[in-house]
Design a protein around this motif. Structure first.
Motif, PDB file in Angstrom:
ATOM      1  N   GLU A 156      13.575  24.212   9.334  1.00  0.00           N
ATOM      2  CA  GLU A 156      12.207  23.718   9.515  1.00  0.00           C
ATOM      3  C   GLU A 156      11.909  23.622  11.014  1.00  0.00           C
ATOM      4  O   GLU A 156      12.803  23.413  11.817  1.00  0.00           O
ATOM      5  N   PRO A 181      15.569  21.129  13.740  1.00  0.00           N
ATOM      6  CA  PRO A 181      16.189  22.132  12.878  1.00  0.00           C
ATOM      7  C   PRO A 181      17.672  22.366  13.133  1.00  0.00           C
ATOM      8  O   PRO A 181      18.308  23.121  12.408  1.00  0.00           O
ATOM      9  N   ASP A 182      18.206  21.748  14.164  1.00  0.00           N
ATOM     10  CA  ASP A 182      19.606  22.012  14.515  1.00  0.00           C
ATOM     11  C   ASP A 182      20.311  20.709  14.881  1.00  0.00           C
ATOM     12  O   ASP A 182      19.700  19.669  14.990  1.00  0.00           O
ATOM     13  N   LYS A 187      10.571  21.968  14.580  1.00  0.00           N
ATOM     14  CA  LYS A 187      10.576  20.613  15.142  1.00  0.00           C
ATOM     15  C   LYS A 187       9.224  19.965  14.863  1.00  0.00           C
ATOM     16  O   LYS A 187       8.185  20.625  14.927  1.00  0.00           O
ATOM     17  N   TYR A 194      17.727  15.621  10.842  1.00  0.00           N
ATOM     18  CA  TYR A 194      18.082  17.039  10.798  1.00  0.00           C
ATOM     19  C   TYR A 194      17.458  17.680   9.569  1.00  0.00           C
ATOM     20  O   TYR A 194      17.681  17.242   8.441  1.00  0.00           O
ATOM     21  N   ARG A 195      16.637  18.721   9.782  1.00  0.00           N
ATOM     22  CA  ARG A 195      16.017  19.496   8.698  1.00  0.00           C
ATOM     23  C   ARG A 195      16.258  20.980   8.982  1.00  0.00           C
ATOM     24  O   ARG A 195      15.492  21.601   9.712  1.00  0.00           O
ATOM     25  N   PRO A 196      17.339  21.535   8.446  1.00  0.00           N
ATOM     26  CA  PRO A 196      17.651  22.939   8.749  1.00  0.00           C
ATOM     27  C   PRO A 196      16.545  23.888   8.305  1.00  0.00           C
ATOM     28  O   PRO A 196      15.964  23.727   7.238  1.00  0.00           O
TER      29      PRO A 196
END
Length: 131
Positions: A116, A63-64, A118, A112-114
């Motif tokens: 969401e 997420p980061d 891990k 990277y999926r902001p």
């Protein structure tokens, strides 16, 4: 048509790390064995049939943008692939061996999926035979 299996893994971070046992070979071996046993069970539950050749891809969704070394993911990919080609009782042998002749293993990726959580996912795709 290529068959594809996407298996969500039960870990939010890589279970096997290069320094995971901090010098304790028994702790590291236990993590490797547990990871391999879990993958064998997941593959069996996914009903993956024997394949002539396959591609195995490990993706870690985060997420980061904290710096993470993708090389460290390879330490987790190894027991996952071993479980898909091994001969231990807990393995689920979908290919005869995890050599390049039977299994393509590209370097794992970090995506990277902001916003969401891990998540680690293993994607197994059949590589059709050329005959």
């Amino acid at each position: 048509m290529t068959r594809l299996w996407t298996i969500p893994l039960p870990w939010s971070t890589p279970p096997v790390k290069p320094n995971g046992g901090h010098g304790n070979v028994y702790a590291h071996a236990k993590k490797v064995r547990t990871t391999r046993q879990t993958m064998g069970l997941l593959a069996r539950n996914a009903n993956i049939p024997p394949l002539g050749c396959c591609r195995v891809e490990l993706t870690w969704f985060v997420p980061d943008r904290i710096h993470r070394d993708v090389d460290n993911l390879a330490w987790t990919l190894k027991p996952l692939c071993d479980a898909l080609a091994g001969t231990k009782v807990w393995d689920h042998q979908i290919v005869p061996d995890d050599t390049p002749e039977f299994m393509v293993k590209p370097m794992p990726t970090i995506v990277y999926r902001p916003g969401e959580p891990k998540e680690m996912v293993l994607t197994i795709s059949e590589i059709p035979s050329k005959t």
